[in-house]
Design a protein around this motif. Sequence first.
Motif, PDB file in Angstrom:
ATOM      1  N   LYS A   1       0.814  -1.216   0.000  1.00 39.67           N
ATOM      2  CA  LYS A   1       0.000   0.000   0.000  1.00 39.67           C
ATOM      3  C   LYS A   1       0.851   1.272   0.000  1.00 39.67           C
ATOM      4  O   LYS A   1       0.523   2.236  -0.703  1.00 39.67           O
TER       5      LYS A   1
ATOM      6  N   ARG B   1       1.693   2.267  -3.443  1.00 42.32           N
ATOM      7  CA  ARG B   1       0.540   2.818  -4.173  1.00 42.32           C
ATOM      8  C   ARG B   1       0.221   4.242  -3.718  1.00 42.32           C
ATOM      9  O   ARG B   1      -0.437   4.991  -4.418  1.00 42.32           O
ATOM     10  N   GLN B   2       0.688   4.572  -2.530  1.00 43.52           N
ATOM     11  CA  GLN B   2       0.451   5.918  -2.008  1.00 43.52           C
ATOM     12  C   GLN B   2       1.620   6.860  -2.300  1.00 43.52           C
ATOM     13  O   GLN B   2       1.735   7.910  -1.680  1.00 43.52           O
TER      14      GLN B   2
END
Length: 129
Positions: A40, A43-44
Motif C-alpha cells: 500500500k 501505491r500511495q
Amino acid sequence: MTLPSFEEANARAAEGSPFSNSTEGDAWMGNNCERCLNDKPARQGRPQDGCPLVLVAYSGKTPTEWIEKEGFRLGDQYTCIYFRDEDDPGCGEPTPIPDPPDQEVLFPREQFERPARMYADTKPSEVNA
Ligand code: SF4
C-alpha cells in the motif's frame, strides 16, 4: 507477521523471473500486490516503503514466499504467504505471540515459529440470502 527485508528475501529467492512476460506479471500483481496491505505505501507514492518481495520479483528472481500453484491460470500462478487484503482487519492475534504470563519457558521458541501465517480473508463480505 513481519515481512522479510529485501536482502533476506533476495538471498533465498530462486533464480529466474517468476513470470514469462509482462502480461503474466501485470495480471498476478493486479490480483495480489495491488490490493495487498504490504504494498500500500508504494501505491500511495512511497515506493521505498513498498513490499520487498515485489522488488525481488522486479529484479528477476522468484521469491520463495510465492508458492507456485499447479496448472496455469493467468493472474493466479502463485500464492503469496504474506498476502493481506488491505481491507482485511486481520485475525487479531499479536505477532509474535507472547509467552504465557507467569509460566517458565523451557527453551527459546523463535527458531520454531513460522515466519508468516496464511489465513483466510477476515474482511466482512455480503452474502445473498
Ligand atoms: S506480500 Fe505478497 S501479495 Fe503482498 S505486496 Fe508483497 S508480494 Fe505482493
